[in-house]
Design a protein around this motif. Structure first.
Motif, PDB file in Angstrom:
ATOM      1  N   ARG A 105       7.218   2.264  12.118  1.00 55.36           N
ATOM      2  CA  ARG A 105       6.699   1.484  11.446  1.00 55.36           C
ATOM      3  C   ARG A 105       5.317   1.533  11.656  1.00 55.36           C
ATOM      4  O   ARG A 105       4.941   1.273  12.674  1.00 55.36           O
ATOM      5  N   ARG A 106       4.507   1.489  10.589  1.00 58.41           N
ATOM      6  CA  ARG A 106       2.961   1.728  10.587  1.00 58.41           C
ATOM      7  C   ARG A 106       2.410   0.413  11.005  1.00 58.41           C
ATOM      8  O   ARG A 106       2.946  -0.762  10.698  1.00 58.41           O
ATOM      9  N   LEU A 107       1.528   0.595  11.916  1.00 55.97           N
ATOM     10  CA  LEU A 107       0.739  -0.602  12.091  1.00 55.97           C
ATOM     11  C   LEU A 107      -0.562  -0.707  11.458  1.00 55.97           C
ATOM     12  O   LEU A 107      -1.346   0.199  11.207  1.00 55.97           O
ATOM     13  N   GLN A 108      -0.791  -1.805  10.844  1.00 54.46           N
ATOM     14  CA  GLN A 108      -2.153  -1.980  10.084  1.00 54.46           C
ATOM     15  C   GLN A 108      -3.309  -2.303  11.172  1.00 54.46           C
ATOM     16  O   GLN A 108      -3.212  -3.770  11.492  1.00 54.46           O
ATOM     17  N   LEU A 109      -4.143  -1.705  11.593  1.00 54.95           N
ATOM     18  CA  LEU A 109      -4.996  -1.835  12.654  1.00 54.95           C
ATOM     19  C   LEU A 109      -6.335  -2.259  12.314  1.00 54.95           C
ATOM     20  O   LEU A 109      -7.107  -2.604  12.909  1.00 54.95           O
ATOM     21  N   ASP A 110      -6.565  -1.876  10.882  1.00 56.32           N
ATOM     22  CA  ASP A 110      -7.867  -2.165  10.295  1.00 56.32           C
ATOM     23  C   ASP A 110      -8.009  -3.469   9.956  1.00 56.32           C
ATOM     24  O   ASP A 110      -7.390  -4.042   9.043  1.00 56.32           O
ATOM     25  N   GLU A 111      -8.908  -4.247  10.742  1.00 58.38           N
ATOM     26  CA  GLU A 111      -8.962  -5.645  10.721  1.00 58.38           C
ATOM     27  C   GLU A 111      -9.670  -6.045   9.435  1.00 58.38           C
ATOM     28  O   GLU A 111      -9.768  -7.373   8.782  1.00 58.38           O
ATOM     29  N   GLY A 112     -10.216  -5.393   8.713  1.00 55.44           N
ATOM     30  CA  GLY A 112     -10.780  -5.441   7.350  1.00 55.44           C
ATOM     31  C   GLY A 112      -9.954  -5.404   6.174  1.00 55.44           C
ATOM     32  O   GLY A 112     -10.181  -5.728   5.173  1.00 55.44           O
ATOM     33  N   LYS A 113      -8.733  -4.931   6.500  1.00 55.91           N
ATOM     34  CA  LYS A 113      -7.654  -5.225   5.518  1.00 55.91           C
ATOM     35  C   LYS A 113      -6.878  -6.416   5.579  1.00 55.91           C
ATOM     36  O   LYS A 113      -6.481  -6.614   6.606  1.00 55.91           O
ATOM     37  N   THR A 114      -6.838  -6.943   4.294  1.00 60.90           N
ATOM     38  CA  THR A 114      -5.958  -8.271   4.225  1.00 60.90           C
ATOM     39  C   THR A 114      -4.897  -8.034   3.159  1.00 60.90           C
ATOM     40  O   THR A 114      -5.204  -7.782   2.128  1.00 60.90           O
ATOM     41  N   THR A 115      -3.687  -8.583   3.701  1.00 61.01           N
ATOM     42  CA  THR A 115      -2.538  -8.468   2.434  1.00 61.01           C
ATOM     43  C   THR A 115      -1.901  -9.855   2.629  1.00 61.01           C
ATOM     44  O   THR A 115      -1.378 -10.155   3.631  1.00 61.01           O
ATOM     45  N   VAL A 116      -2.021 -10.705   1.531  1.00 58.30           N
ATOM     46  CA  VAL A 116      -1.188 -11.883   1.410  1.00 58.30           C
ATOM     47  C   VAL A 116      -0.254 -12.170   0.202  1.00 58.30           C
ATOM     48  O   VAL A 116       0.056 -11.407  -0.390  1.00 58.30           O
ATOM     49  N   VAL A 117       0.605 -13.185   0.596  1.00 53.97           N
ATOM     50  CA  VAL A 117       1.866 -13.487  -0.172  1.00 53.97           C
ATOM     51  C   VAL A 117       1.235 -14.623  -0.922  1.00 53.97           C
ATOM     52  O   VAL A 117       0.844 -15.519  -0.343  1.00 53.97           O
ATOM     53  N   LEU A 118       1.325 -14.733  -2.238  1.00 53.80           N
ATOM     54  CA  LEU A 118       1.140 -15.948  -3.327  1.00 53.80           C
ATOM     55  C   LEU A 118       2.392 -16.274  -3.703  1.00 53.80           C
ATOM     56  O   LEU A 118       3.106 -15.475  -4.294  1.00 53.80           O
ATOM     57  N   HIS A 119       2.778 -17.475  -3.718  1.00 49.19           N
ATOM     58  CA  HIS A 119       3.928 -18.127  -4.713  1.00 49.19           C
ATOM     59  C   HIS A 119       3.058 -18.385  -6.060  1.00 49.19           C
ATOM     60  O   HIS A 119       2.434 -19.643  -6.377  1.00 49.19           O
ATOM     61  N   LYS A 120       3.119 -17.452  -6.930  1.00 49.13           N
ATOM     62  CA  LYS A 120       2.560 -17.939  -8.195  1.00 49.13           C
ATOM     63  C   LYS A 120       3.270 -18.911  -9.029  1.00 49.13           C
ATOM     64  O   LYS A 120       4.388 -18.510  -9.288  1.00 49.13           O
ATOM     65  N   PRO A 121       2.829 -19.969  -9.523  1.00 51.13           N
ATOM     66  CA  PRO A 121       3.180 -21.056 -10.176  1.00 51.13           C
ATOM     67  C   PRO A 121       3.473 -20.419 -11.633  1.00 51.13           C
ATOM     68  O   PRO A 121       3.071 -19.310 -12.085  1.00 51.13           O
ATOM     69  N   GLU A 274       0.926 -21.982  -2.968  1.00 50.78           N
ATOM     70  CA  GLU A 274       0.890 -21.686  -1.516  1.00 50.78           C
ATOM     71  C   GLU A 274       0.594 -20.361  -1.183  1.00 50.78           C
ATOM     72  O   GLU A 274       1.308 -19.374  -2.041  1.00 50.78           O
ATOM     73  N   MET A 275      -0.015 -19.840  -0.021  1.00 55.58           N
ATOM     74  CA  MET A 275      -0.255 -18.558   0.413  1.00 55.58           C
ATOM     75  C   MET A 275       0.027 -18.500   1.629  1.00 55.58           C
ATOM     76  O   MET A 275      -0.087 -19.322   2.375  1.00 55.58           O
ATOM     77  N   ARG A 276       0.087 -17.245   2.186  1.00 57.47           N
ATOM     78  CA  ARG A 276       0.356 -16.737   3.626  1.00 57.47           C
ATOM     79  C   ARG A 276       0.073 -15.266   3.683  1.00 57.47           C
ATOM     80  O   ARG A 276       0.124 -14.671   2.856  1.00 57.47           O
ATOM     81  N   GLU A 277      -0.468 -14.891   5.027  1.00 54.83           N
ATOM     82  CA  GLU A 277      -0.686 -13.572   5.006  1.00 54.83           C
ATOM     83  C   GLU A 277       0.630 -12.929   5.584  1.00 54.83           C
ATOM     84  O   GLU A 277       1.540 -13.640   6.328  1.00 54.83           O
ATOM     85  N   VAL A 278       0.782 -11.717   5.263  1.00 52.37           N
ATOM     86  CA  VAL A 278       2.119 -11.003   5.794  1.00 52.37           C
ATOM     87  C   VAL A 278       2.551 -10.896   7.119  1.00 52.37           C
ATOM     88  O   VAL A 278       1.139 -10.826   7.686  1.00 52.37           O
ATOM     89  N   THR A 279       3.224 -10.976   7.617  1.00 57.52           N
ATOM     90  CA  THR A 279       3.297 -10.695   9.106  1.00 57.52           C
ATOM     91  C   THR A 279       3.285  -9.143   9.365  1.00 57.52           C
ATOM     92  O   THR A 279       3.515  -8.475   8.556  1.00 57.52           O
ATOM     93  N   ASP A 280       2.998  -8.652  10.602  1.00 54.35           N
ATOM     94  CA  ASP A 280       2.709  -7.413  11.044  1.00 54.35           C
ATOM     95  C   ASP A 280       4.108  -6.789  10.715  1.00 54.35           C
ATOM     96  O   ASP A 280       4.024  -5.541  10.181  1.00 54.35           O
ATOM     97  N   LYS A 281       5.013  -7.187  11.019  1.00 53.42           N
ATOM     98  CA  LYS A 281       6.476  -6.725  10.754  1.00 53.42           C
ATOM     99  C   LYS A 281       6.644  -6.434   9.424  1.00 53.42           C
ATOM    100  O   LYS A 281       7.160  -5.236   8.911  1.00 53.42           O
ATOM    101  N   GLU A 282       6.413  -7.365   8.469  1.00 49.68           N
ATOM    102  CA  GLU A 282       6.340  -7.216   7.108  1.00 49.68           C
ATOM    103  C   GLU A 282       5.833  -6.143   6.823  1.00 49.68           C
ATOM    104  O   GLU A 282       6.126  -5.083   5.865  1.00 49.68           O
ATOM    105  N   LEU A 283       4.653  -5.974   6.991  1.00 45.48           N
ATOM    106  CA  LEU A 283       3.633  -5.017   6.634  1.00 45.48           C
ATOM    107  C   LEU A 283       3.832  -3.738   6.905  1.00 45.48           C
ATOM    108  O   LEU A 283       3.722  -2.794   6.199  1.00 45.48           O
ATOM    109  N   GLY A 284       4.244  -3.540   8.210  1.00 47.49           N
ATOM    110  CA  GLY A 284       4.667  -2.293   8.760  1.00 47.49           C
ATOM    111  C   GLY A 284       5.743  -1.568   7.957  1.00 47.49           C
ATOM    112  O   GLY A 284       5.776  -0.429   7.634  1.00 47.49           O
ATOM    113  N   THR A 285       6.819  -2.393   7.879  1.00 48.04           N
ATOM    114  CA  THR A 285       8.073  -2.032   7.215  1.00 48.04           C
ATOM    115  C   THR A 285       7.796  -1.705   5.462  1.00 48.04           C
ATOM    116  O   THR A 285       8.036  -0.536   4.815  1.00 48.04           O
ATOM    117  N   LEU A 286       6.869  -2.430   4.987  1.00 44.98           N
ATOM    118  CA  LEU A 286       6.471  -2.293   3.573  1.00 44.98           C
ATOM    119  C   LEU A 286       5.614  -0.900   3.579  1.00 44.98           C
ATOM    120  O   LEU A 286       5.901  -0.177   2.724  1.00 44.98           O
TER     121      LEU A 286
END
Length: 292
Positions: A105-121, A274-286
């Motif tokens: 499972r890949r680790l996203q270690l670049d702190e400049g990268k951001t991936t978030v989940v949005l519940h689009k209305p 509402e929004m949230r950042e993806v977890t490390d586990k979610e991002l690594g698996t994705l």
């Protein structure tokens, strides 16, 4: 018996020339040394970052437990750097440049990268601006300092999970046809007397649309009360309005459509907007699912 060592010269055939190594061909094995100068077992072209951080510290910061637990991960051969297994403690890596996997499972270690989940209305355009003045995604992306872009689309009336990211390679792979990530939708529609028993089977076996056949990987009835029905479908395709068109082909117009999952990433309890950042586990698996 003939002397085999002279067989090639006796036939007059020239000895094969030794192939020269190109100046651009890396050596098969680069031997690393840790910060104590001890050799690191490796089988490829991983290069240790002399000014980097110790690998066990990087793993601990990524949420893999204490330093001792991370050292155990390394010793057991479960960690790779740039595709090579590292089993010696003290190896230094550059989190922004090198690729680290744990158990594949890949680790996203670049702190400049951001991936978030949005519940689009509903009634929000899947774009950063809209010439017609309708609500768009800039309203939500503006909550983050980084400049985020949406991955894929949901139509104007559809709500649910939409990913926003500034990781261009991840966004490219998630939308590329060769990486078809499974997506799950919850579909509500009017069904007086209940949906026909054949509906779920038909969705799984496939229906004919104007731009070709479409088939759900999974389909199941979640609820029905004699007036409405709720069906969950999972499919890999991403054609425009494909879920709505699949139900329309069977005579059902969806009154509500919510995307609840993309690969390992779940919408969960997020309310619309509402929004949230993806977890490390979610991002690594994705990332692993799209070959990163």
């Amino acid at each position: 018996m003939a002397d085999r060592s002279r067989s090639s010269s006796s036939t007059g055939s020239p000895a094969p020339k030794k192939r020269r190594r190109s100046a651009f061909t890396p050596p098969r094995t680069v031997r690393l040394r840790d910060d104590q100068g001890e050799r690191v077992r490796s089988g490829g072209d991983t290069v240790q970052a002399e000014d980097g951080e110790r690998l066990q510290k990087v793993l601990a910061r990524a949420g893999f437990g204490s330093r001792r637990a991370c050292e155990a991960l390394i010793s057991s051969g479960r960690v790779t750097v740039d595709g090579q297994v590292v089993v010696t403690q003290g190896v230094r890596v550059d989190p922004a440049r090198q690729v680290v996997h744990v158990d594949g499972r890949r680790l996203q270690l670049d702190e400049g990268k951001t991936t978030v989940v949005l519940h689009k209305p509903r009634k929000v355009v899947s774009a950063m601006s809209d010439p017609e003045g309708r609500r768009d995604l800039s309203e939500f992306a503006g909550r983050y300092e980084q400049r985020l872009y949406h991955v894929g689309r949901l139509d104007y009336e559809t709500e649910g999970l939409l990913l926003l990211t500034n990781d261009g390679e991840l966004a490219h792979r998630l939308t590329h046809p060769s990486f078809e990530i499974a997506k799950t939708y919850v579909c509500r529609f009017d069904a007086p007397g209940g949906p026909p028993r054949s509906l779920v089977r038909t969705l799984r076996e496939g229906v004919d649309l104007e731009d070709g056949p479409a088939r759900a990987d999974k389909a199941r009835v979640l609820a029905q009360d004699g007036r409405e029905a709720v069906v969950e479908v999972t499919l890999h395709e991403g054609r425009n309005r494909i879920v709505r068109r699949m139900f329309a082909s069977q005579g059902f117009e969806l009154t509500r459509l919510v995307r609840t999952r993309i690969g390992p990433v779940l919408l969960g309890e997020l309310a619309p907007g509402e929004m949230r950042e993806v977890t490390d586990k979610e991002l690594g698996t994705l990332m692993a699912e799209v070959g990163l």
